[in-house]
Design a protein around this motif. Structure first.
Motif, PDB file in Angstrom:
ATOM      1  N   ASP A  95       0.819  -1.217   0.000  1.00 44.31           N
ATOM      2  CA  ASP A  95       0.000   0.000   0.000  1.00 44.31           C
ATOM      3  C   ASP A  95       0.851   1.266   0.000  1.00 44.31           C
ATOM      4  N   SER A  96       1.957   1.237  -0.759  1.00 46.42           N
ATOM      5  CA  SER A  96       2.797   2.423  -0.857  1.00 46.42           C
ATOM      6  C   SER A  96       2.080   3.483  -1.700  1.00 46.42           C
ATOM      7  N   PRO A  97       2.595   4.710  -1.731  1.00 44.15           N
ATOM      8  CA  PRO A  97       1.957   5.758  -2.547  1.00 44.15           C
ATOM      9  C   PRO A  97       1.840   5.406  -4.030  1.00 44.15           C
ATOM     10  N   ILE A  98       2.652   4.439  -4.519  1.00 42.79           N
ATOM     11  CA  ILE A  98       2.571   4.063  -5.932  1.00 42.79           C
ATOM     12  C   ILE A  98       2.163   2.606  -6.103  1.00 42.79           C
ATOM     13  N   GLY A  99       1.518   2.030  -5.108  1.00 40.24           N
ATOM     14  CA  GLY A  99       1.094   0.639  -5.195  1.00 40.24           C
ATOM     15  C   GLY A  99       2.121  -0.302  -4.591  1.00 40.24           C
ATOM     16  N   LYS A 100       2.142  -1.537  -5.059  1.00 37.46           N
ATOM     17  CA  LYS A 100       3.045  -2.537  -4.494  1.00 37.46           C
ATOM     18  C   LYS A 100       4.498  -2.223  -4.854  1.00 37.46           C
ATOM     19  N   VAL A 101       5.357  -2.255  -3.830  1.00 32.89           N
ATOM     20  CA  VAL A 101       6.782  -1.980  -4.016  1.00 32.89           C
ATOM     21  C   VAL A 101       7.581  -3.017  -3.243  1.00 32.89           C
ATOM     22  N   SER A 102       8.622  -3.541  -3.875  1.00 34.83           N
ATOM     23  CA  SER A 102       9.543  -4.457  -3.210  1.00 34.83           C
ATOM     24  C   SER A 102      10.922  -3.810  -3.183  1.00 34.83           C
ATOM     25  N   VAL A 103      11.582  -3.866  -2.025  1.00 39.70           N
ATOM     26  CA  VAL A 103      12.909  -3.277  -1.875  1.00 39.70           C
ATOM     27  C   VAL A 103      13.874  -4.378  -1.435  1.00 39.70           C
ATOM     28  N   ARG A 104      14.959  -4.553  -2.155  1.00 38.93           N
ATOM     29  CA  ARG A 104      15.889  -5.643  -1.896  1.00 38.93           C
ATOM     30  C   ARG A 104      17.299  -5.121  -1.615  1.00 38.93           C
ATOM     31  N   TRP A 105      17.890  -5.615  -0.539  1.00 42.13           N
ATOM     32  CA  TRP A 105      19.248  -5.247  -0.153  1.00 42.13           C
ATOM     33  C   TRP A 105      20.218  -5.858  -1.167  1.00 42.13           C
ATOM     34  N   VAL A 106      21.131  -5.035  -1.660  1.00 37.94           N
ATOM     35  CA  VAL A 106      22.135  -5.501  -2.608  1.00 37.94           C
ATOM     36  C   VAL A 106      23.528  -5.461  -1.980  1.00 37.94           C
ATOM     37  N   SER A 107      23.827  -4.378  -1.294  1.00 35.67           N
ATOM     38  CA  SER A 107      25.101  -4.206  -0.599  1.00 35.67           C
ATOM     39  C   SER A 107      24.864  -3.180   0.514  1.00 35.67           C
ATOM     40  N   PRO A 108      25.864  -2.915   1.375  1.00 37.52           N
ATOM     41  CA  PRO A 108      25.640  -1.971   2.482  1.00 37.52           C
ATOM     42  C   PRO A 108      25.164  -0.589   2.058  1.00 37.52           C
ATOM     43  N   ASP A 109      25.396  -0.213   0.809  1.00 37.78           N
ATOM     44  CA  ASP A 109      24.941   1.113   0.366  1.00 37.78           C
ATOM     45  C   ASP A 109      24.135   1.041  -0.931  1.00 37.78           C
ATOM     46  N   GLU A 110      23.488  -0.110  -1.185  1.00 39.50           N
ATOM     47  CA  GLU A 110      22.759  -0.260  -2.446  1.00 39.50           C
ATOM     48  C   GLU A 110      21.501  -1.088  -2.250  1.00 39.50           C
ATOM     49  N   TRP A 111      20.401  -0.646  -2.907  1.00 39.38           N
ATOM     50  CA  TRP A 111      19.132  -1.356  -2.847  1.00 39.38           C
ATOM     51  C   TRP A 111      18.501  -1.378  -4.242  1.00 39.38           C
ATOM     52  N   LEU A 112      17.747  -2.432  -4.518  1.00 37.90           N
ATOM     53  CA  LEU A 112      16.972  -2.525  -5.749  1.00 37.90           C
ATOM     54  C   LEU A 112      15.505  -2.340  -5.398  1.00 37.90           C
ATOM     55  N   ILE A 113      14.850  -1.403  -6.082  1.00 39.32           N
ATOM     56  CA  ILE A 113      13.447  -1.089  -5.840  1.00 39.32           C
ATOM     57  C   ILE A 113      12.642  -1.562  -7.049  1.00 39.32           C
ATOM     58  N   ILE A 114      11.628  -2.399  -6.800  1.00 40.95           N
ATOM     59  CA  ILE A 114      10.831  -2.984  -7.883  1.00 40.95           C
ATOM     60  C   ILE A 114       9.379  -2.546  -7.729  1.00 40.95           C
ATOM     61  N   MET A 115       8.774  -2.111  -8.829  1.00 39.46           N
ATOM     62  CA  MET A 115       7.382  -1.671  -8.816  1.00 39.46           C
ATOM     63  C   MET A 115       6.785  -1.897 -10.206  1.00 39.46           C
ATOM     64  N   ALA A 116       5.526  -1.564 -10.373  1.00 42.75           N
ATOM     65  CA  ALA A 116       4.902  -1.642 -11.692  1.00 42.75           C
ATOM     66  C   ALA A 116       5.641  -0.721 -12.658  1.00 42.75           C
ATOM     67  N   GLY A 117       5.790  -1.163 -13.882  1.00 47.09           N
ATOM     68  CA  GLY A 117       6.578  -0.418 -14.854  1.00 47.09           C
ATOM     69  C   GLY A 117       6.124   1.008 -15.075  1.00 47.09           C
ATOM     70  N   GLU A 118       4.805   1.222 -15.071  1.00 44.97           N
ATOM     71  CA  GLU A 118       4.288   2.562 -15.350  1.00 44.97           C
ATOM     72  C   GLU A 118       4.470   3.519 -14.175  1.00 44.97           C
ATOM     73  N   LYS A 119       4.913   2.991 -13.018  1.00 42.34           N
ATOM     74  CA  LYS A 119       5.108   3.826 -11.837  1.00 42.34           C
ATOM     75  C   LYS A 119       6.567   4.237 -11.625  1.00 42.34           C
ATOM     76  N   ALA A 120       7.478   3.684 -12.417  1.00 39.06           N
ATOM     77  CA  ALA A 120       8.904   3.930 -12.191  1.00 39.06           C
ATOM     78  C   ALA A 120       9.260   5.404 -12.339  1.00 39.06           C
ATOM     79  N   PHE A 121       8.785   6.053 -13.386  1.00 35.61           N
ATOM     80  CA  PHE A 121       9.130   7.458 -13.602  1.00 35.61           C
ATOM     81  C   PHE A 121       8.544   8.341 -12.505  1.00 35.61           C
ATOM     82  N   GLU A 122       7.338   8.000 -12.071  1.00 35.26           N
ATOM     83  CA  GLU A 122       6.696   8.770 -10.997  1.00 35.26           C
ATOM     84  C   GLU A 122       7.516   8.701  -9.717  1.00 35.26           C
ATOM     85  N   LEU A 123       7.978   7.499  -9.358  1.00 37.99           N
ATOM     86  CA  LEU A 123       8.774   7.352  -8.142  1.00 37.99           C
ATOM     87  C   LEU A 123      10.129   8.031  -8.302  1.00 37.99           C
TER      88      LEU A 123
END
Length: 225
Positions: A95-123
């Motif tokens: 229930d994020s402001p742009i719908g479903k969002v997944s955030v994945r730890w990649v390294s101590p200073d890096e994360w991958l954020i996944i969402m619906a394709g049409e919401k990427a530019f908005e975020l």
């Protein structure tokens, strides 16, 4: 024709002609569009130990920073969930402001954020407008795709493809790793007991799709539209 007439014609101001072209409509295509997975899903096997689904044209952003407490609060307000700070973990907000969002730890200073394709530019725009300080945010949507693999034999198939220990005690739901996969690479996240998501590079997608078909042969492969 007289010289006077020719001179007059040469002095005529040239007319600027512009051709107004209609706006191009660019159709997004997944790296597996040529495989016609919808037709395979409809006419192919309906039962098997491994299920495959391409989550095509998703939005993926790579965030790099050493977030301060203030930045963390802003990021949480944008994503609807705090960044996972524990190594090899992930979080999901439905229930994020742009719908479903997944955030994945990649390294101590890096994360991958996944969402619906049409919401990427908005975020992405919201980040640049509201998050201050030093950070990097890169849209990698066009260079990646996501494979969803599941089923009672999905772990058996994955064991043929990666050296990672996939036992539930070592790889629980929510864990995420970036590792070797079928002589290529993938980010693997366990989203359910018998379900994994593989974030793969677009240039290797076709090769990995063929690999998964072969690795699933003995269990039976079901393609889901």
């Amino acid at each position: 024709m007289s010289d006077v007439t020719v001179a007059a014609e040469l002095k005529t101001e040239p007319k600027l002609v512009t051709n107004q072209l209609p706006a191009a409509e660019i159709m997004g295509e997944s790296p597996l569009h040529h495989a016609d997975l919808e037709s395979v899903a409809k006419h192919g096997p309906q039962e098997g130990g491994v299920h495959f689904h391409e989550r095509k044209l998703m939005g993926l952003l790579t965030l790099r920073c050493m977030p301060s407490a203030e930045q963390q609060e802003v990021i949480k307000s944008l994503l609807g969930v705090a960044l996972p700070m524990q190594p090899l973990t992930s979080v999901t907000a439905d229930d994020s402001p742009i719908g479903k969002v997944s955030v994945r730890w990649v390294s101590p200073d890096e994360w991958l954020i996944i969402m619906a394709g049409e919401k990427a530019f908005e975020l992405e725009t919201s980040f640049f407008e509201k998050l201050m300080g030093h950070y990097s945010l890169v849209n990698i949507s066009g260079g990646t795709t996501i494979f969803d693999v599941s089923g009672r034999h999905v772990v058996d198939m994955l064991k043929k493809s990666t050296p990672v220990d996939l036992h539930a005690s070592e790889f629980p739901v929510g864990k995420v790793v970036s590792t070797v996969f079928a002589k290529s690479g993938a980010m693997i996240c366990r989203v359910a007991e018998d379900q994994f998501e593989l974030v793969v590079r677009r240039s290797f997608a076709d090769y990995l799709w063929l690999w998964i078909q072969d690795a699933s042969r003995e269990y039976g492969l079901v393609v889901k539209a």
